[in-house]
Scaffold this motif. Structure first.
Motif, PDB file in Angstrom:
ATOM      1  N   TYR A  97       0.815  -0.667   0.173  1.00  0.00           N
ATOM      2  CA  TYR A  97      -0.446  -0.215  -0.088  1.00  0.00           C
ATOM      3  C   TYR A  97       0.987   1.419  -0.143  1.00  0.00           C
ATOM      4  CZ  TYR A  97      -2.320   3.851   1.976  1.00  0.00           C
ATOM      5  OH  TYR A  97      -3.523   4.884   1.355  1.00  0.00           O
ATOM      6  N   LEU A  98       1.562   1.222   1.150  1.00  0.00           N
ATOM      7  CA  LEU A  98       2.911   2.498   1.135  1.00  0.00           C
ATOM      8  C   LEU A  98       3.359   2.741  -0.460  1.00  0.00           C
ATOM      9  CD1 LEU A  98       4.272   2.482   4.648  1.00  0.00           C
ATOM     10  CD2 LEU A  98       2.349   3.670   3.488  1.00  0.00           C
ATOM     11  N   ALA A  99       4.276   1.650  -1.480  1.00  0.00           N
ATOM     12  CA  ALA A  99       4.436   1.595  -2.365  1.00  0.00           C
ATOM     13  C   ALA A  99       4.098   1.919  -4.034  1.00  0.00           C
ATOM     14  CB  ALA A  99       4.903   0.130  -2.588  1.00  0.00           C
ATOM     15  N   LEU A 100       2.421   1.585  -3.648  1.00  0.00           N
ATOM     16  CA  LEU A 100       1.587   2.246  -4.148  1.00  0.00           C
ATOM     17  C   LEU A 100       1.013   3.346  -4.221  1.00  0.00           C
ATOM     18  CD1 LEU A 100      -0.444   1.750  -6.505  1.00  0.00           C
ATOM     19  CD2 LEU A 100      -2.341   1.037  -4.558  1.00  0.00           C
ATOM     20  N   ARG A 101       0.822   4.217  -3.206  1.00  0.00           N
ATOM     21  CA  ARG A 101       0.706   5.344  -2.852  1.00  0.00           C
ATOM     22  C   ARG A 101       1.447   6.211  -3.027  1.00  0.00           C
ATOM     23  NH1 ARG A 101       1.474   7.523   3.451  1.00  0.00           N
ATOM     24  NH2 ARG A 101       0.219   9.519   3.612  1.00  0.00           N
ATOM     25  N   ARG A 102       2.836   5.845  -2.692  1.00  0.00           N
ATOM     26  CA  ARG A 102       4.474   6.806  -2.923  1.00  0.00           C
ATOM     27  C   ARG A 102       4.125   7.291  -4.344  1.00  0.00           C
ATOM     28  NH1 ARG A 102       7.252   4.361   0.340  1.00  0.00           N
ATOM     29  NH2 ARG A 102       7.852   3.166  -0.573  1.00  0.00           N
ATOM     30  N   GLN A 103       4.084   6.261  -5.256  1.00  0.00           N
ATOM     31  CA  GLN A 103       3.619   6.087  -6.591  1.00  0.00           C
ATOM     32  C   GLN A 103       2.472   6.994  -7.168  1.00  0.00           C
ATOM     33  OE1 GLN A 103       3.144   2.295  -8.567  1.00  0.00           O
ATOM     34  NE2 GLN A 103       3.857   3.342 -10.696  1.00  0.00           N
ATOM     35  N   VAL A 104       1.133   6.618  -6.158  1.00  0.00           N
ATOM     36  CA  VAL A 104      -0.039   7.793  -7.202  1.00  0.00           C
ATOM     37  C   VAL A 104      -0.191   9.262  -6.879  1.00  0.00           C
ATOM     38  CG1 VAL A 104      -2.712   8.171  -7.356  1.00  0.00           C
ATOM     39  CG2 VAL A 104      -1.585   5.956  -7.363  1.00  0.00           C
ATOM     40  N   LEU A 105       0.845   9.039  -5.307  1.00  0.00           N
ATOM     41  CA  LEU A 105       0.793  11.097  -4.870  1.00  0.00           C
ATOM     42  C   LEU A 105       2.183  11.904  -5.510  1.00  0.00           C
ATOM     43  CD1 LEU A 105      -0.430  10.148  -1.961  1.00  0.00           C
ATOM     44  CD2 LEU A 105      -1.588  10.827  -3.430  1.00  0.00           C
TER      45      LEU A 105
END
Length: 116
Positions: free
Chosen positions: A102-110
Motif C-alpha cells: 500500500y505504501l509503495a502504491l501510495r508513493r507512486q500515485v501521490l
C-alpha cells in the motif's frame, strides 16, 4: 475536513489518530494475542479499500490507520470465532507485505508528476 487528500504527508490530526490506533491495537494484541492477530485479513481488506480510493480518485484517504482498525473491529464483533488456522508469523508477514504494498502504491500515485 475532507476525507481524501492529494497531500502525501499526514497532518497533525492524522498523526494523533495513527498513534491512538497503534496504541489501541497493541493493547488488544497483548491481551488477546493470536486470536486478535488472525483477524489481520480484515486489515488487508482495509489496505485494499485504501488502495481503491487511491487508484480511483488519485487521492489518499485521511486517517488510514483508523480505516484498518475499523475493519479489524468489525471482524472481531461479527466473527469472534474466526478460524485461526495460520500462525502468527504468517499474519505478521501478510500484514507487513500488505502495508509495504500500500505504501509503495501510495508513493507512486501521490508522487509529483515530475517524479514519475
Amino acid at each position: 475536513m475532507t476525507w481524501t487528500t492529494t497531500e502525501p504527508l499526514v497532518d497533525g490530526r492524522e498523526v494523533a489518530t495513527t498513534i491512538a490506533v497503534t496504541a489501541c491495537s497493541t493493547v488488544v494484541y497483548l491481551r488477546e494475542g493470536h486470536p486478535y492477530l488472525a483477524r489481520g485479513w480484515s486489515e488487508l481488506l482495509g489496505f485494499a479499500a485504501l488502495s481503491t480510493v487511491l487508484l480511483s480518485q488519485r487521492k489518499r484517504a485521511r486517517h488510514e490507520a483508523l480505516v484498518c482498525l475499523a475493519g479489524i473491529a468489525a471482524v472481531c464483533v461479527v466473527a469472534p470465532t474466526w478460524p485461526l488456522a495460520e500462525s502468527p508469523r504468517f499474519w505478521w508477514s501478510a500484514m507487513a507485505a500488505g502495508l509495504a504494498s500500500y505504501l509503495a502504491l501510495r508513493r507512486q500515485v501521490l508522487a509529483p508528476s515530475s517524479a514519475r
